[in-house]
Scaffold this motif. Structure first.
Motif, short mmCIF file in Angstrom:
data_model
loop_
_atom_site.label_atom_id
_atom_site.label_comp_id
_atom_site.label_asym_id
_atom_site.label_seq_id
_atom_site.Cartn_x
_atom_site.Cartn_y
_atom_site.Cartn_z
N ALA A 121 -10.56 6.91 5.95
CA ALA A 121 -11.88 6.28 5.94
C ALA A 121 -12.99 7.32 5.92
O ALA A 121 -14.02 7.13 5.26
N ALA A 122 -12.79 8.44 6.61
CA ALA A 122 -13.79 9.51 6.61
C ALA A 122 -13.98 10.12 5.23
O ALA A 122 -15.03 10.70 4.93
N LYS A 123 -12.95 9.97 4.37
CA LYS A 123 -13.03 10.45 2.98
C LYS A 123 -13.50 9.35 2.03
O LYS A 123 -13.51 9.54 0.82
N GLY A 124 -13.86 8.20 2.61
CA GLY A 124 -14.31 7.09 1.77
C GLY A 124 -13.19 6.30 1.14
O GLY A 124 -13.42 5.57 0.16
N LEU A 125 -11.98 6.40 1.70
CA LEU A 125 -10.82 5.72 1.15
C LEU A 125 -10.44 4.52 2.02
O LEU A 125 -10.69 4.51 3.23
N PRO A 126 -9.79 3.52 1.42
CA PRO A 126 -9.30 2.38 2.22
C PRO A 126 -8.15 2.83 3.12
O PRO A 126 -7.58 3.92 2.97
N SER A 127 -7.77 1.97 4.04
CA SER A 127 -6.61 2.24 4.88
C SER A 127 -5.35 2.27 4.01
O SER A 127 -5.32 1.75 2.90
N ILE A 128 -4.31 2.89 4.55
CA ILE A 128 -3.08 3.11 3.80
C ILE A 128 -2.17 1.88 3.86
O ILE A 128 -2.10 1.20 4.89
N HIS A 129 -1.48 1.60 2.75
CA HIS A 129 -0.38 0.64 2.77
C HIS A 129 0.87 1.43 3.14
O HIS A 129 1.38 2.23 2.35
N TRP A 130 1.37 1.23 4.35
CA TRP A 130 2.52 1.97 4.86
C TRP A 130 3.80 1.22 4.51
O TRP A 130 4.01 0.10 4.95
N ASN A 131 4.66 1.88 3.74
CA ASN A 131 5.92 1.27 3.31
C ASN A 131 7.09 1.93 4.02
O ASN A 131 7.21 3.15 4.05
N ALA A 132 7.97 1.11 4.58
CA ALA A 132 9.19 1.59 5.23
C ALA A 132 10.33 1.54 4.22
O ALA A 132 10.71 0.46 3.75
N MET A 133 10.89 2.69 3.90
CA MET A 133 11.93 2.78 2.88
C MET A 133 13.30 3.01 3.52
O MET A 133 13.41 3.59 4.59
#
Length: 399
Positions: free
Chosen positions: A226-238
């Motif tokens: 967010a501090a870089k202006g990006l959305p939150s991450i979609h965290w995928n469990a593989m």
């Protein structure tokens, strides 16, 4: 075969001259991501471990036949190419995009801040002139790396490089991902959120000290994004094969998937292997795919069905070791055969239906793999099948 070679040559030149951007196309309902194994080039650690100018192509070229109709050695129509060269990446992108693939999901190896094998992505894909035709994302391969390449059958192999297994390791690795990749226009966003996958997710949670600790790490990483202006991450469990995933939900993961589904997952695999029945038909492996998918109905995490193109690790086995194997230590494991393009297409079509009917919304189909030749999983055209595997993908997912 001549027609296939001509198609390959033409597609390798499409969209890479003149610098014209492609026109925007509506997003498909189902995203198709192919796992990309970046081990077909010379890299510093590889030379340190295996010798000057070594690549894993050496095992592909010299793979021994293990049964009468074993279709080896594999000979890609592009030759034994270096995937760090942009012109080769351009051919791969053109072929993949034409077949309806949307994402290359790169196996990404980071050990306490040291990244290895990243040259295929950094020097190949990200320098390709047609890279706007596809997206890429990263799967952190969260495991120690052992030397199981042409290993002695009863030797577990030397540990080449190890995870630190600490929260600081996660922070170091995510910092690299954030600084180098997540803001790039080619980086894939699932529903607007940058997709980041962690292989061996359950082990990762255990190493970090439990789901609450992982959730805190993910929140910290999201704040940095967010501090870089990006959305939150979609965290995928593989590498998840059990629908009992409350731990992953508590840890903050958004989705889960299996890296592959193979003969190992058959309920009677060990008994059959022990009695020397080590060739498994793709039809029964396809059925176990469908069984796994169904078992995730109602999962609290969005589930992405995986389609495994094949399974044959014998290229990594010593040629002098007789088959059937006397022990079942990787890579001396069962082999899947009969994985025809027709059966592959049927399984892809069923995976598409499963993804489309996901109550959580438009899904993702993961294909193992684009180029994992030494595990018997690849889509790249070769002298044996031509481009039949890609045509199977195109018949189901083509635009």
């Amino acid at each position: 075969m001549k027609k296939t070679i001509i198609r390959l040559m033409v597609l390798g030149a499409v969209f890479i001259s003149g610098g014209c951007a492609r026109s925007a196309a509506p997003e498909k309902k189902t995203v198709v991501a192919a796992i990309y194994y970046p081990h077909w080039h010379v890299y510093p650690r590889g030379e340190e471990w295996f010798g000057k100018n070594w690549t894993e192509w050496e095992f592909v070229k010299t793979q021994a036949k293990r049964y009468p109709d074993h279709p080896v050695p594999i000979k890609p129509l592009m030759g034994y190419y270096d995937e760090t060269e942009p012109e080769n990446a351009e051919k791969e992108i053109a072929l993949a995009a034409d077949a309806g693939l949307d994402v290359f999901l790169y196996d990404w190896y980071c050990y306490d801040g040291e990244v290895i094998m990243q040259e295929a992505l950094d020097e190949g894909f990200l320098r390709a002139r047609n890279r706007d035709k596809m997206k890429f994302a990263l799967m952190w391969c969260y495991h120690d790396r052992y030397n199981r390449f042409r290993a002695i059958i009863d030797d577990p192999g030397e540990k080449l490089i190890a995870r630190a297994g600490t929260a600081d390791e996660f922070r170091k690795c995510f910092s690299i991902v954030l600084e180098k990749y997540l803001a790039r226009p080619e980086y894939w966003r699932k529903d607007g959120h940058p997709f980041f996958s962690i292989f061996n997710a359950m082990e990762f949670v255990a190493k970090m000290g439990g789901p609450e600790k992982v959730k805190a790490l993910f929140d910290e990483a999201d704040a940095q994004a967010a501090a870089k202006g990006l959305p939150s991450i979609h965290w995928n469990a593989m590498h998840i094969k059990s629908p009992a995933v409350p731990t992953l939900v508590q840890a903050g993961f958004d989705s889960c998937a299996a890296y592959n589904i193979t003969c190992h997952d058959l309920p009677d695999y060990k008994e059959r292997f022990a009695r020397g029945d080590q060739l498994f038909d793709y039809r029964e492996v396809a059925e176990i795919h469908r069984t796994f998918w169904k078992s995730f109905d109602g999962s609290p995490l969005q589930y992405f069905p995986t389609v495994t193109r094949g399974w044959d690790c014998s290229a990594r086995c010593r040629n002098e070791e007789p088959f059937p194997w006397r022990l079942g230590l990787y890579p001396y494991v069962g082999i899947v055969r009969g994985n025809t393009p027709e059966l592959f297409r049927e399984l892809l079509a069923d995976a598409k239906k499963r993804a489309e009917n996901d109550p959580a919304g438009p899904g993702v189909v993961i294909i193992n793999a684009w180029n994992e030749y030494t595990e018997g999983c690849w889509l790249v055209p070769d002298e044996n099948l031509g481009d039949a595997s890609l045509q199977a993908v195109k018949s189901v997912f083509g635009k």
